[in-house]
Design a protein around this motif. Sequence first.
Motif, PDB file in Angstrom:
ATOM      1  N   ALA A  49       0.858  -1.251   0.487  1.00  0.00           N
ATOM      2  CA  ALA A  49      -0.248   0.288  -0.386  1.00  0.00           C
ATOM      3  C   ALA A  49       1.078   1.323   0.055  1.00  0.00           C
ATOM      4  N   THR A  50       2.145   1.460   0.995  1.00  0.00           N
ATOM      5  CA  THR A  50       2.701   2.594   0.613  1.00  0.00           C
ATOM      6  C   THR A  50       3.125   2.895  -0.642  1.00  0.00           C
ATOM      7  N   TRP A  51       3.912   2.314  -1.513  1.00  0.00           N
ATOM      8  CA  TRP A  51       4.820   1.242  -2.425  1.00  0.00           C
ATOM      9  C   TRP A  51       3.778   2.181  -3.384  1.00  0.00           C
ATOM     10  N   ALA A  52       2.785   1.840  -3.464  1.00  0.00           N
ATOM     11  CA  ALA A  52       1.957   2.140  -4.156  1.00  0.00           C
ATOM     12  C   ALA A  52       0.363   3.154  -4.334  1.00  0.00           C
ATOM     13  N   GLU A  53       1.273   3.581  -3.526  1.00  0.00           N
ATOM     14  CA  GLU A  53       0.482   5.269  -2.816  1.00  0.00           C
ATOM     15  C   GLU A  53       0.177   5.756  -4.289  1.00  0.00           C
ATOM     16  N   SER A  54      -0.739   6.852  -4.168  1.00  0.00           N
ATOM     17  CA  SER A  54      -0.436   7.537  -6.089  1.00  0.00           C
ATOM     18  C   SER A  54       1.132   8.458  -6.075  1.00  0.00           C
ATOM     19  N   ASN A  55       0.020   9.549  -4.907  1.00  0.00           N
ATOM     20  CA  ASN A  55       1.685  10.498  -4.292  1.00  0.00           C
ATOM     21  C   ASN A  55       3.135   9.802  -4.878  1.00  0.00           C
ATOM     22  N   ARG A  56       3.327   8.936  -4.252  1.00  0.00           N
ATOM     23  CA  ARG A  56       4.638   8.426  -4.307  1.00  0.00           C
ATOM     24  C   ARG A  56       5.421   8.508  -5.675  1.00  0.00           C
ATOM     25  N   ILE A  57       4.173   7.388  -6.301  1.00  0.00           N
ATOM     26  CA  ILE A  57       4.026   6.578  -7.528  1.00  0.00           C
ATOM     27  C   ILE A  57       4.988   8.364  -8.412  1.00  0.00           C
ATOM     28  N   ASP A  58       3.856   9.196  -8.509  1.00  0.00           N
ATOM     29  CA  ASP A  58       3.562  10.779  -8.718  1.00  0.00           C
ATOM     30  C   ASP A  58       5.088  10.880  -8.904  1.00  0.00           C
ATOM     31  N   GLN A  59       5.504  10.872  -7.505  1.00  0.00           N
ATOM     32  CA  GLN A  59       6.610  11.582  -7.332  1.00  0.00           C
ATOM     33  C   GLN A  59       8.219  10.769  -7.818  1.00  0.00           C
ATOM     34  N   VAL A  60       8.477   9.407  -7.351  1.00  0.00           N
ATOM     35  CA  VAL A  60       9.479   8.370  -8.433  1.00  0.00           C
ATOM     36  C   VAL A  60       8.576   9.452 -10.128  1.00  0.00           C
ATOM     37  N   ALA A  61       7.588   9.666 -10.388  1.00  0.00           N
ATOM     38  CA  ALA A  61       7.947   9.886 -12.145  1.00  0.00           C
ATOM     39  C   ALA A  61       8.320  11.104 -12.616  1.00  0.00           C
ATOM     40  N   ARG A  62       7.884  11.616 -11.287  1.00  0.00           N
ATOM     41  CA  ARG A  62       8.155  13.344 -11.838  1.00  0.00           C
ATOM     42  C   ARG A  62      10.418  13.076 -11.239  1.00  0.00           C
ATOM     43  N   ASP A  63      10.616  12.567 -10.528  1.00  0.00           N
ATOM     44  CA  ASP A  63      11.867  12.706 -10.098  1.00  0.00           C
ATOM     45  C   ASP A  63      13.325  11.671 -11.331  1.00  0.00           C
ATOM     46  N   ARG A  64      12.503  10.480 -11.148  1.00  0.00           N
ATOM     47  CA  ARG A  64      13.365   9.407 -11.631  1.00  0.00           C
ATOM     48  C   ARG A  64      13.208   9.489 -12.964  1.00  0.00           C
ATOM     49  N   LEU A  65      11.994   9.263 -13.852  1.00  0.00           N
ATOM     50  CA  LEU A  65      12.038   9.416 -15.162  1.00  0.00           C
ATOM     51  C   LEU A  65      11.406  10.631 -16.141  1.00  0.00           C
ATOM     52  N   GLY A  66      11.542  12.084 -15.092  1.00  0.00           N
ATOM     53  CA  GLY A  66      11.494  13.747 -15.871  1.00  0.00           C
ATOM     54  C   GLY A  66      10.249  13.482 -16.132  1.00  0.00           C
ATOM     55  N   MET A  67       9.007  12.935 -15.702  1.00  0.00           N
ATOM     56  CA  MET A  67       7.449  12.519 -16.521  1.00  0.00           C
ATOM     57  C   MET A  67       7.189  13.963 -15.688  1.00  0.00           C
ATOM     58  N   LYS A  68       6.120  14.211 -16.823  1.00  0.00           N
ATOM     59  CA  LYS A  68       5.035  15.831 -16.355  1.00  0.00           C
ATOM     60  C   LYS A  68       3.710  15.341 -16.935  1.00  0.00           C
ATOM     61  N   PHE A  69       3.195  16.591 -16.236  1.00  0.00           N
ATOM     62  CA  PHE A  69       1.484  16.881 -16.996  1.00  0.00           C
ATOM     63  C   PHE A  69       1.735  17.809 -18.076  1.00  0.00           C
ATOM     64  N   PRO A  70       1.201  16.621 -19.338  1.00  0.00           N
ATOM     65  CA  PRO A  70       0.825  17.806 -20.422  1.00  0.00           C
ATOM     66  C   PRO A  70       0.844  19.190 -19.985  1.00  0.00           C
ATOM     67  N   GLU A  71       0.877  19.865 -20.907  1.00  0.00           N
ATOM     68  CA  GLU A  71       0.245  21.557 -20.888  1.00  0.00           C
ATOM     69  C   GLU A  71      -0.836  21.359 -21.424  1.00  0.00           C
ATOM     70  N   GLY A  72      -1.912  22.283 -21.760  1.00  0.00           N
ATOM     71  CA  GLY A  72      -2.879  22.273 -22.562  1.00  0.00           C
ATOM     72  C   GLY A  72      -2.292  22.121 -24.384  1.00  0.00           C
ATOM     73  N   ALA A  73      -2.163  23.463 -24.901  1.00  0.00           N
ATOM     74  CA  ALA A  73      -1.379  23.131 -26.016  1.00  0.00           C
ATOM     75  C   ALA A  73      -0.703  21.663 -26.386  1.00  0.00           C
ATOM     76  N   GLU A  74      -0.128  20.869 -25.358  1.00  0.00           N
ATOM     77  CA  GLU A  74       0.759  19.397 -25.263  1.00  0.00           C
ATOM     78  C   GLU A  74      -0.548  17.964 -25.552  1.00  0.00           C
ATOM     79  N   THR A  75      -2.150  18.974 -25.615  1.00  0.00           N
ATOM     80  CA  THR A  75      -2.274  18.360 -25.360  1.00  0.00           C
ATOM     81  C   THR A  75      -2.987  17.483 -27.533  1.00  0.00           C
ATOM     82  N   VAL A  76      -3.809  16.207 -27.515  1.00  0.00           N
ATOM     83  CA  VAL A  76      -4.033  16.160 -28.745  1.00  0.00           C
ATOM     84  C   VAL A  76      -5.356  14.824 -28.204  1.00  0.00           C
ATOM     85  N   VAL A  77      -6.521  16.100 -28.888  1.00  0.00           N
ATOM     86  CA  VAL A  77      -8.049  14.567 -28.670  1.00  0.00           C
ATOM     87  C   VAL A  77      -8.545  14.157 -29.778  1.00  0.00           C
TER      88      VAL A  77
END
Length: 80
Positions: A49-77
């Motif tokens: 449960a600790t490892w699967a917490e969404s906040n922790r996953i978000d933090q790891v994705a940002r720090d280790r993988l350099g991921m971020k949420f796309p900006e509005g202009a980067e979103t394609v529908v």
Amino acid sequence: MLALANVVAALVVVHARHQHRQLFVQLSKLEKARDDLNIEFGRLQLEQATWAESNRIDQVARDRLGMKFPEGAETVVIRP
């Protein structure tokens, strides 16, 4: 003949009690092993449960993988 029957009956009782004691010892060991496994399972569930917490996953994705949420202009529908 009666004395022999009493001796045989006594030996059967002694054997049965000895077997009962052995089985009881085995049962006690198995119950302790079950309890230890239940404790370990609880710890593992907590760790999962600790490892699967969404906040922790978000933090790891940002720090280790350099991921971020796309900006509005980067979103394609894409519509069907």
